[in-house]
Design a protein around this motif. Structure first.
Motif, PDB file in Angstrom:
ATOM      1  N   ILE A  39       0.831  -1.205   0.000  1.00 57.34           N
ATOM      2  CA  ILE A  39       0.000   0.000   0.000  1.00 57.34           C
ATOM      3  C   ILE A  39       0.863   1.251   0.000  1.00 57.34           C
ATOM      4  CG2 ILE A  39      -1.909  -1.148   1.196  1.00 57.34           C
ATOM      5  CD1 ILE A  39      -0.865   0.660   3.652  1.00 57.34           C
ATOM      6  N   ASN A  40       0.258   2.338  -0.376  1.00 53.03           N
ATOM      7  CA  ASN A  40       0.903   3.642  -0.281  1.00 53.03           C
ATOM      8  C   ASN A  40       0.536   4.230   1.079  1.00 53.03           C
ATOM      9  OD1 ASN A  40       1.530   6.376  -0.328  1.00 53.03           O
ATOM     10  ND2 ASN A  40       1.093   6.568  -2.508  1.00 53.03           N
ATOM     11  N   PRO A  41       1.480   4.358   2.009  1.00 52.16           N
ATOM     12  CA  PRO A  41       1.153   4.835   3.351  1.00 52.16           C
ATOM     13  C   PRO A  41       0.650   6.275   3.387  1.00 52.16           C
ATOM     14  CG  PRO A  41       3.525   4.637   3.084  1.00 52.16           C
ATOM     15  CD  PRO A  41       2.904   4.064   1.847  1.00 52.16           C
ATOM     16  N   ASP A  42       0.903   7.040   2.333  1.00 59.41           N
ATOM     17  CA  ASP A  42       0.401   8.412   2.294  1.00 59.41           C
ATOM     18  C   ASP A  42      -1.095   8.467   1.987  1.00 59.41           C
ATOM     19  OD1 ASP A  42       2.948   9.436   2.816  1.00 59.41           O
ATOM     20  OD2 ASP A  42       3.459   9.412   0.678  1.00 59.41           O
ATOM     21  N   THR A  43      -1.608   7.452   1.299  1.00 56.85           N
ATOM     22  CA  THR A  43      -3.033   7.463   0.941  1.00 56.85           C
ATOM     23  C   THR A  43      -3.851   6.476   1.763  1.00 56.85           C
ATOM     24  OG1 THR A  43      -2.609   5.918  -0.862  1.00 56.85           O
ATOM     25  CG2 THR A  43      -2.634   8.260  -1.407  1.00 56.85           C
ATOM     26  N   PHE A  44      -3.262   5.374   2.200  1.00 58.86           N
ATOM     27  CA  PHE A  44      -3.977   4.410   3.047  1.00 58.86           C
ATOM     28  C   PHE A  44      -3.470   4.585   4.472  1.00 58.86           C
ATOM     29  CE2 PHE A  44      -5.415   0.351   4.750  1.00 58.86           C
ATOM     30  CZ  PHE A  44      -6.651   0.211   4.145  1.00 58.86           C
ATOM     31  N   THR A  45      -4.035   5.567   5.156  1.00 63.55           N
ATOM     32  CA  THR A  45      -3.599   5.913   6.508  1.00 63.55           C
ATOM     33  C   THR A  45      -4.326   5.045   7.532  1.00 63.55           C
ATOM     34  OG1 THR A  45      -5.306   7.573   6.834  1.00 63.55           O
ATOM     35  CG2 THR A  45      -3.275   8.298   5.744  1.00 63.55           C
ATOM     36  N   GLU A  46      -4.060   5.280   8.808  1.00 63.08           N
ATOM     37  CA  GLU A  46      -4.752   4.530   9.857  1.00 63.08           C
ATOM     38  C   GLU A  46      -6.233   4.909   9.948  1.00 63.08           C
ATOM     39  OE1 GLU A  46      -2.893   3.974  13.594  1.00 63.08           O
ATOM     40  OE2 GLU A  46      -0.961   3.509  12.702  1.00 63.08           O
ATOM     41  N   GLN A  47      -6.640   5.986   9.292  1.00 59.53           N
ATOM     42  CA  GLN A  47      -8.056   6.357   9.258  1.00 59.53           C
ATOM     43  C   GLN A  47      -8.767   5.757   8.036  1.00 59.53           C
ATOM     44  OE1 GLN A  47      -5.596   8.930   9.776  1.00 59.53           O
ATOM     45  NE2 GLN A  47      -5.875   8.456  11.937  1.00 59.53           N
ATOM     46  N   SER A  48      -8.013   5.117   7.157  1.00 60.03           N
ATOM     47  CA  SER A  48      -8.579   4.529   5.946  1.00 60.03           C
ATOM     48  C   SER A  48      -9.124   3.131   6.231  1.00 60.03           C
ATOM     49  CB  SER A  48      -7.519   4.416   4.856  1.00 60.03           C
ATOM     50  OG  SER A  48      -6.988   5.665   4.538  1.00 60.03           O
ATOM     51  N   GLN A  49     -10.033   2.710   5.353  1.00 58.42           N
ATOM     52  CA  GLN A  49     -10.597   1.374   5.492  1.00 58.42           C
ATOM     53  C   GLN A  49     -11.054   0.890   4.119  1.00 58.42           C
ATOM     54  OE1 GLN A  49     -14.679   0.246   7.279  1.00 58.42           O
ATOM     55  NE2 GLN A  49     -13.243   0.146   8.970  1.00 58.42           N
ATOM     56  N   PHE A  50     -10.645  -0.294   3.761  1.00 56.54           N
ATOM     57  CA  PHE A  50     -11.157  -0.946   2.571  1.00 56.54           C
ATOM     58  C   PHE A  50     -12.237  -1.899   3.052  1.00 56.54           C
ATOM     59  CE2 PHE A  50     -11.261  -4.705  -0.108  1.00 56.54           C
ATOM     60  CZ  PHE A  50     -11.513  -4.135  -1.345  1.00 56.54           C
ATOM     61  N   PHE A  51     -13.404  -1.908   2.394  1.00 52.70           N
ATOM     62  CA  PHE A  51     -14.449  -2.820   2.847  1.00 52.70           C
ATOM     63  C   PHE A  51     -15.119  -3.514   1.682  1.00 52.70           C
ATOM     64  CE2 PHE A  51     -16.812   1.025   2.071  1.00 52.70           C
ATOM     65  CZ  PHE A  51     -18.039   0.596   1.600  1.00 52.70           C
ATOM     66  N   ASP A  52     -15.730  -4.637   1.993  1.00 54.92           N
ATOM     67  CA  ASP A  52     -16.459  -5.439   1.018  1.00 54.92           C
ATOM     68  C   ASP A  52     -17.677  -6.020   1.710  1.00 54.92           C
ATOM     69  OD1 ASP A  52     -16.993  -6.882  -1.389  1.00 54.92           O
ATOM     70  OD2 ASP A  52     -16.006  -8.651  -0.547  1.00 54.92           O
ATOM     71  N   ILE A  53     -18.787  -6.052   0.992  1.00 55.90           N
ATOM     72  CA  ILE A  53     -19.985  -6.718   1.507  1.00 55.90           C
ATOM     73  C   ILE A  53     -20.406  -7.782   0.511  1.00 55.90           C
ATOM     74  CG2 ILE A  53     -20.796  -4.718   2.837  1.00 55.90           C
ATOM     75  CD1 ILE A  53     -22.872  -4.256   0.604  1.00 55.90           C
ATOM     76  N   GLU A  54     -21.026  -8.802   1.010  1.00 54.40           N
ATOM     77  CA  GLU A  54     -21.565  -9.865   0.161  1.00 54.40           C
ATOM     78  C   GLU A  54     -23.015 -10.092   0.543  1.00 54.40           C
ATOM     79  OE1 GLU A  54     -19.943 -11.138  -2.360  1.00 54.40           O
ATOM     80  OE2 GLU A  54     -18.050 -10.151  -1.848  1.00 54.40           O
ATOM     81  N   THR A  55     -23.853 -10.234  -0.465  1.00 51.44           N
ATOM     82  CA  THR A  55     -25.280 -10.469  -0.253  1.00 51.44           C
ATOM     83  C   THR A  55     -25.704 -11.696  -1.054  1.00 51.44           C
ATOM     84  OG1 THR A  55     -26.082  -9.172  -2.124  1.00 51.44           O
ATOM     85  CG2 THR A  55     -25.651  -7.967  -0.074  1.00 51.44           C
ATOM     86  N   THR A  56     -26.927 -12.131  -0.818  1.00 49.88           N
ATOM     87  CA  THR A  56     -27.477 -13.249  -1.586  1.00 49.88           C
ATOM     88  C   THR A  56     -28.214 -12.748  -2.819  1.00 49.88           C
ATOM     89  OG1 THR A  56     -29.470 -13.268  -0.220  1.00 49.88           O
ATOM     90  CG2 THR A  56     -27.671 -14.748   0.429  1.00 49.88           C
ATOM     91  N   GLY A  57     -28.132 -11.459  -3.108  1.00 51.37           N
ATOM     92  CA  GLY A  57     -28.787 -10.890  -4.282  1.00 51.37           C
ATOM     93  C   GLY A  57     -29.270  -9.489  -3.996  1.00 51.37           C
ATOM     94  N   PHE A  58     -30.089  -8.963  -4.907  1.00 52.17           N
ATOM     95  CA  PHE A  58     -30.577  -7.595  -4.760  1.00 52.17           C
ATOM     96  C   PHE A  58     -32.101  -7.530  -4.732  1.00 52.17           C
ATOM     97  CE2 PHE A  58     -26.348  -7.053  -6.660  1.00 52.17           C
ATOM     98  CZ  PHE A  58     -25.796  -6.256  -5.674  1.00 52.17           C
ATOM     99  N   MET A  59     -32.738  -8.589  -4.299  1.00 55.54           N
ATOM    100  CA  MET A  59     -34.188  -8.606  -4.198  1.00 55.54           C
ATOM    101  C   MET A  59     -34.586  -8.396  -2.741  1.00 55.54           C
ATOM    102  SD  MET A  59     -34.725 -11.654  -7.033  1.00 55.54           S
ATOM    103  CE  MET A  59     -35.942 -12.452  -6.123  1.00 55.54           C
TER     104      MET A  59
END
Length: 72
Positions: free
Chosen positions: A15-35
């Motif tokens: 990672i680039n420590p200047d852009t991904f700081t300790e206040q940054s967060q990468f997230f992902d969600i998974e669902t069973t669909g969009f209904m």
């Protein structure tokens, strides 16, 4: 609910420590669909804590746990 918090050793150089700081967060969600009957069953993040990346994951084992996942 299955909860996992796992350091990712030797990954901080990816990672680039200047852009991904300790206040940054990468997230992902998974669902069973969009209904209307679909549910959110997994929420995962990668955060930076000191000089390492940490993977966090919350996964529902049943539909009854979806509310708990949504209120994290």
């Amino acid at each position: 609910m299955i909860i996992l918090h796992q350091p990712l050793p030797d990954c901080i150089h990816l990672i680039n420590p200047d852009t991904f700081t300790e206040q940054s967060q990468f997230f992902d969600i998974e669902t069973t669909g969009f209904m209307e009957s679909s549910m959110l069953y997994l929420y995962a993040t990668i955060t930076r804590e000191d000089d390492q990346l940490v993977f966090h994951q919350w996964m529902c084992e049943s539909r009854d746990e979806e509310y708990d996942l949504l209120t994290i």
